[in-house]
Design an enzyme around this catalytic site. Structure first.
Site, mmCIF file in Angstrom:
data_model
loop_
_atom_site.group_PDB
_atom_site.id
_atom_site.type_symbol
_atom_site.label_atom_id
_atom_site.label_comp_id
_atom_site.label_asym_id
_atom_site.label_seq_id
_atom_site.Cartn_x
_atom_site.Cartn_y
_atom_site.Cartn_z
ATOM 1 N N ASP A 6 0.835 -1.199 0.000
ATOM 2 C CA ASP A 6 0.000 0.000 0.000
ATOM 3 C C ASP A 6 0.873 1.254 0.000
ATOM 4 O OD1 ASP A 6 -2.454 1.394 0.112
ATOM 5 O OD2 ASP A 6 -2.285 1.614 2.288
ATOM 6 N N HIS A 23 -9.572 4.855 -1.149
ATOM 7 C CA HIS A 23 -8.728 4.967 0.036
ATOM 8 C C HIS A 23 -9.408 5.889 1.054
ATOM 9 C CE1 HIS A 23 -4.808 3.178 -1.362
ATOM 10 N NE2 HIS A 23 -5.520 3.183 -2.470
ATOM 11 N N SER A 50 -11.942 4.726 6.439
ATOM 12 C CA SER A 50 -12.193 4.634 7.880
ATOM 13 C C SER A 50 -13.167 5.721 8.328
ATOM 14 C CB SER A 50 -10.888 4.780 8.663
ATOM 15 O OG SER A 50 -10.088 3.636 8.531
ATOM 16 N N VAL A 52 -9.111 0.265 4.562
ATOM 17 C CA VAL A 52 -9.373 0.627 5.956
ATOM 18 C C VAL A 52 -8.089 0.450 6.759
ATOM 19 C CG1 VAL A 52 -10.656 0.042 8.043
ATOM 20 C CG2 VAL A 52 -11.803 -0.014 5.823
#
Length: 284
Positions: A82, A208, A211, A231
């Site tokens: 990531d 992206h 959360s 997340v």
């Protein structure tokens, strides 16, 4: 083979109208919770790590853990780089066995972004490794990289097609109003922009900074083409807050095998909710 690339996962999600969650892991307990919960729910998941996570845990160690847990639970898993930025770093991890990569050159001008991403794609595809790249920039912070909200750039739909065609990427991370970290107030997502991007680009799209997003917003992005939901902060917050609470209430606790159980339980709730929001239960 239980350790797989994300390409087939995301193509299946695109056809099935759901999303695959990518959980950023930071320690053994996070990985245990993600894999155990996903296996129990028969849900596809991606184990993601930033450069900082791979440095902290070690690439070979993470690969060994993912492989062992995938076999233990008879559950296919992808391990994903990531927000990686350096070609040599990516190449080393691919040669070690990683089969899914995000090259993040979104901070560069458009032409340079294309050039950097294409270099990674050309290398990775030789190893049957899937590649994600980002067009536009998210606000917030990932590892040590800070992006000012004011300077964050949204994805241009027309540029998105040019970018996808010029680079040969397998999935495209788009910016439509999310940010890394938790939100002080509910973000306003640009759904019309996402719908426009979907009309220009037929690749699986990635979100992206998910959360703290509402279930309604997550499910709306999936309807409009998002196939992968990232997340990270939500897991970290659940882990750390639960651990703080437990140690405050049990100051005598000294055994990590005991006091980490509450933190794992808190993360399990997050993972279960995200899987439900993504609509991927029973899809593995």
């Amino acid at each position: 083979m239980y350790v797989v690339s994300t390409k087939q996962m995301l193509n299946n999600a695109q056809r099935g109208g759901y999303a695959v969650p990518a959980f950023n892991i930071h320690n053994l307990e996070t990985m245990q919770v993600v894999v155990e919960t996903a296996a129990n729910l028969h849900a596809p998941v991606i184990i993601a790590g930033t450069p900082g996570t791979f440095t902290h845990a070690g690439t070979e160690n993470l690969l060994a853990l993912v492989s062992a847990m995938a076999k233990q639970y008879h559950h296919p898993l992808a391990i994903h780089l990531d927000h990686h930025t350096k070609f040599d770093d990516i190449a080393q991890k691919v040669r070690s066995g990683v089969r899914s990569v995000m090259i993040d050159a979104s901070h560069l001008p458009f032409a340079q972004n294309i050039s950097r991403v294409k270099e990674v794609v050309d290398f990775c595809h030789r190893f049957d490794v899937s590649v994600e790249a980002e067009l536009g920039q998210l606000g917030g912070q990932e590892d040590d990289v800070q992006v000012n909200e004011v300077d964050a750039l949204y994805t241009n739909p027309a540029q998105a097609r040019e970018f996808a065609e010029a680079t040969g990427i397998d999935s495209l991370a788009v910016t439509i109003g999310t940010a890394h970290g938790m939100y002080a107030s509910a973000p306003v997502l640009d759904f019309s922009r996402l719908e426009n991007i979907r009309q220009w680009v037929n690749l699986p799209l990635v979100l992206h900074g998910a959360s703290g997003l509402s279930t309604k917003d997550i499910q709306q992005t999936i309807k409009l083409g998002i196939c992968k939901i990232n997340v990270a902060t939500e897991l970290k917050n659940a882990f750390s807050q639960s651990l703080k609470n437990y140690l405050t209430e049990h100051p005598e606790a000294t055994d990590p095998r005991d006091y980490l159980q509450s933190a794992k339980s808190a993360m399990r709730d997050v993972v279960s909710k995200v899987i439900a929001d993504c609509g991927c239960e029973g899809r593995a």
